[in-house]
Design a protein around this motif. Structure first.
Motif, PDB file in Angstrom:
ATOM      1  N   ASN A   1     132.125 -31.173  88.159  1.00 33.59           N
ATOM      2  CA  ASN A   1     132.100 -29.820  87.813  1.00 33.59           C
ATOM      3  C   ASN A   1     132.610 -29.143  86.686  1.00 33.59           C
ATOM      4  O   ASN A   1     132.301 -28.113  86.054  1.00 33.59           O
ATOM      5  N   GLN A   2     133.934 -29.724  86.696  1.00 38.13           N
ATOM      6  CA  GLN A   2     134.660 -29.187  85.547  1.00 38.13           C
ATOM      7  C   GLN A   2     133.920 -29.748  84.059  1.00 38.13           C
ATOM      8  O   GLN A   2     133.889 -29.174  83.276  1.00 38.13           O
ATOM      9  N   LEU A   3     133.420 -30.944  84.118  1.00 32.62           N
ATOM     10  CA  LEU A   3     132.703 -31.567  82.810  1.00 32.62           C
ATOM     11  C   LEU A   3     131.627 -30.686  82.611  1.00 32.62           C
ATOM     12  O   LEU A   3     131.231 -30.217  81.560  1.00 32.62           O
ATOM     13  N   LYS A   4     130.691 -30.316  83.694  1.00 32.97           N
ATOM     14  CA  LYS A   4     129.629 -29.492  83.563  1.00 32.97           C
ATOM     15  C   LYS A   4     129.876 -27.980  83.088  1.00 32.97           C
ATOM     16  O   LYS A   4     129.425 -27.469  82.217  1.00 32.97           O
ATOM     17  N   LEU A   5     131.178 -27.418  83.227  1.00 36.39           N
ATOM     18  CA  LEU A   5     131.479 -26.127  82.967  1.00 36.39           C
ATOM     19  C   LEU A   5     132.041 -26.182  81.433  1.00 36.39           C
ATOM     20  O   LEU A   5     131.540 -25.382  80.635  1.00 36.39           O
ATOM     21  N   ILE A   6     132.524 -27.335  80.997  1.00 33.53           N
ATOM     22  CA  ILE A   6     133.063 -27.548  79.666  1.00 33.53           C
ATOM     23  C   ILE A   6     131.752 -27.626  78.954  1.00 33.53           C
ATOM     24  O   ILE A   6     131.536 -27.198  77.669  1.00 33.53           O
ATOM     25  N   ALA A   7     130.635 -28.354  79.362  1.00 28.78           N
ATOM     26  CA  ALA A   7     129.497 -28.551  78.896  1.00 28.78           C
ATOM     27  C   ALA A   7     128.974 -27.203  78.447  1.00 28.78           C
ATOM     28  O   ALA A   7     128.192 -27.055  77.302  1.00 28.78           O
ATOM     29  N   MET A   8     128.597 -26.377  79.594  1.00 28.60           N
ATOM     30  CA  MET A   8     128.037 -25.221  79.460  1.00 28.60           C
ATOM     31  C   MET A   8     128.498 -24.370  78.398  1.00 28.60           C
ATOM     32  O   MET A   8     127.973 -23.703  77.616  1.00 28.60           O
ATOM     33  N   LEU A   9     130.156 -24.383  78.797  1.00 27.00           N
ATOM     34  CA  LEU A   9     130.723 -23.288  77.454  1.00 27.00           C
ATOM     35  C   LEU A   9     130.569 -23.686  75.995  1.00 27.00           C
ATOM     36  O   LEU A   9     130.332 -22.962  75.365  1.00 27.00           O
TER      37      LEU A   9
ATOM     38  N   LEU B   1     130.450 -26.622  65.518  1.00 26.43           N
ATOM     39  CA  LEU B   1     131.069 -27.648  65.505  1.00 26.43           C
ATOM     40  C   LEU B   1     131.565 -27.851  67.048  1.00 26.43           C
ATOM     41  O   LEU B   1     131.598 -29.007  67.634  1.00 26.43           O
ATOM     42  N   VAL B   2     132.040 -26.841  67.725  1.00 21.30           N
ATOM     43  CA  VAL B   2     132.580 -26.924  69.156  1.00 21.30           C
ATOM     44  C   VAL B   2     131.316 -27.031  70.119  1.00 21.30           C
ATOM     45  O   VAL B   2     131.527 -27.982  71.118  1.00 21.30           O
ATOM     46  N   GLY B   3     130.182 -26.660  69.526  1.00 23.12           N
ATOM     47  CA  GLY B   3     129.062 -26.921  70.408  1.00 23.12           C
ATOM     48  C   GLY B   3     128.543 -28.368  70.471  1.00 23.12           C
ATOM     49  O   GLY B   3     127.819 -28.773  71.653  1.00 23.12           O
ATOM     50  N   ARG B   4     128.887 -29.122  69.627  1.00 23.10           N
ATOM     51  CA  ARG B   4     128.582 -30.597  69.461  1.00 23.10           C
ATOM     52  C   ARG B   4     129.208 -31.490  70.435  1.00 23.10           C
ATOM     53  O   ARG B   4     129.000 -32.504  71.030  1.00 23.10           O
ATOM     54  N   LEU B   5     130.207 -30.822  71.417  1.00 20.04           N
ATOM     55  CA  LEU B   5     130.778 -31.341  72.604  1.00 20.04           C
ATOM     56  C   LEU B   5     129.958 -31.574  73.661  1.00 20.04           C
ATOM     57  O   LEU B   5     130.199 -32.357  74.604  1.00 20.04           O
ATOM     58  N   ALA B   6     129.021 -30.711  73.614  1.00 18.94           N
ATOM     59  CA  ALA B   6     128.233 -30.677  74.724  1.00 18.94           C
ATOM     60  C   ALA B   6     127.125 -31.820  74.986  1.00 18.94           C
ATOM     61  O   ALA B   6     127.251 -32.290  76.197  1.00 18.94           O
ATOM     62  N   PHE B   7     126.624 -32.288  74.065  1.00 13.65           N
ATOM     63  CA  PHE B   7     125.725 -33.183  74.383  1.00 13.65           C
ATOM     64  C   PHE B   7     126.366 -34.557  75.071  1.00 13.65           C
ATOM     65  O   PHE B   7     125.590 -35.273  75.885  1.00 13.65           O
TER      66      PHE B   7
ATOM     67  N   ASP C   1     127.426 -23.056  70.941  1.00 12.26           N
ATOM     68  CA  ASP C   1     126.700 -23.900  69.955  1.00 12.26           C
ATOM     69  C   ASP C   1     125.612 -22.822  69.602  1.00 12.26           C
ATOM     70  O   ASP C   1     125.098 -22.466  68.706  1.00 12.26           O
ATOM     71  N   HIS C   2     124.788 -22.463  70.895  1.00  8.97           N
ATOM     72  CA  HIS C   2     123.698 -21.397  70.742  1.00  8.97           C
ATOM     73  C   HIS C   2     123.946 -20.085  70.003  1.00  8.97           C
ATOM     74  O   HIS C   2     123.230 -19.658  68.995  1.00  8.97           O
ATOM     75  N   VAL C   3     125.271 -19.469  70.487  1.00  3.29           N
ATOM     76  CA  VAL C   3     125.773 -18.225  69.653  1.00  3.29           C
ATOM     77  C   VAL C   3     125.979 -18.698  68.367  1.00  3.29           C
ATOM     78  O   VAL C   3     125.427 -17.573  67.475  1.00  3.29           O
ATOM     79  N   GLY C   4     126.458 -19.598  67.887  1.00  2.00           N
ATOM     80  CA  GLY C   4     126.629 -20.092  66.629  1.00  2.00           C
ATOM     81  C   GLY C   4     125.340 -19.969  65.718  1.00  2.00           C
ATOM     82  O   GLY C   4     125.344 -19.740  64.491  1.00  2.00           O
ATOM     83  N   LEU C   5     124.370 -20.810  66.468  1.00  2.00           N
ATOM     84  CA  LEU C   5     122.951 -20.720  65.697  1.00  2.00           C
ATOM     85  C   LEU C   5     122.321 -19.530  65.620  1.00  2.00           C
ATOM     86  O   LEU C   5     121.954 -19.266  64.705  1.00  2.00           O
ATOM     87  N   MET C   6     122.259 -18.674  66.762  1.00  2.00           N
ATOM     88  CA  MET C   6     121.301 -17.733  66.792  1.00  2.00           C
ATOM     89  C   MET C   6     122.008 -16.287  66.367  1.00  2.00           C
ATOM     90  O   MET C   6     121.430 -15.500  65.796  1.00  2.00           O
ATOM     91  N   LEU C   7     123.329 -16.128  66.655  1.00  2.00           N
ATOM     92  CA  LEU C   7     123.798 -14.844  66.489  1.00  2.00           C
ATOM     93  C   LEU C   7     125.051 -14.788  65.445  1.00  2.00           C
ATOM     94  O   LEU C   7     125.170 -13.678  64.724  1.00  2.00           O
TER      95      LEU C   7
END
Length: 136
Positions: free
Chosen positions: A8-16, A36-42, A21-27
């Motif tokens: 669950n902690q891993l899922k939370l980190i991935a979600m955040l 860069l931070v978003g690349r940790l999710a995959f 990443d999506h905020v950086g892409l769209m907004l």
């Protein structure tokens, strides 16, 4: 005492990190650190998919749930962006299918199962070649 992070902690980190990443892409495309931070999710999500394959009681049900989520995400992505660019959930669905084909071939040891697994590997290799060549 168990060391490390829970699932669950891993899922939370991935979600955040995915949200960043999506905020950086769209907004906020002018803030590249968000991407860069978003690349940790995959890799975290990929690990969780592999763990799901390892621990599921029903591979068809697991694949079906992820595939339905992939279809919904793909539809939302197309509606929002007007693009047919493949959602990562489609990639994860295909990965689960390939894992299932390989597990079945190893368990049943039939020619047909090995041919199905080989076809899945060949298809995955073809897709990887196209992506790395910039065609897909």
């Amino acid at each position: 005492m168990k060391k490390g992070l829970s699932n669950n902690q891993l899922k939370l980190i991935a979600m955040l990190t995915m949200t960043a990443d999506h905020v950086g892409l769209m907004l906020l495309p002018h803030i590249p650190v968000l991407r860069l931070v978003g690349r940790l999710a995959f890799p975290v999500y990929a690990y969780m998919i592999a763990e799901g394959c390892r621990h599921t009681g029903s591979m068809p049900r697991y694949l079906g749930g992820i595939a339905i989520l992939a279809a919904v995400c793909q539809g939302v992505y197309f509606f929002a962006m007007g693009s047919v660019y493949q959602s990562i959930m489609v990639t994860f669905s295909l990965s689960i299918l390939l894992i299932w084909l390989l597990q079945t071939a190893l368990r049943k040891q039939t020619v047909l199962n090995w041919l199905a697994a080989a076809a899945g590997i060949a298809a995955a290799g073809h897709v990887v070649r196209r992506i790395t060549a910039g065609v897909a």
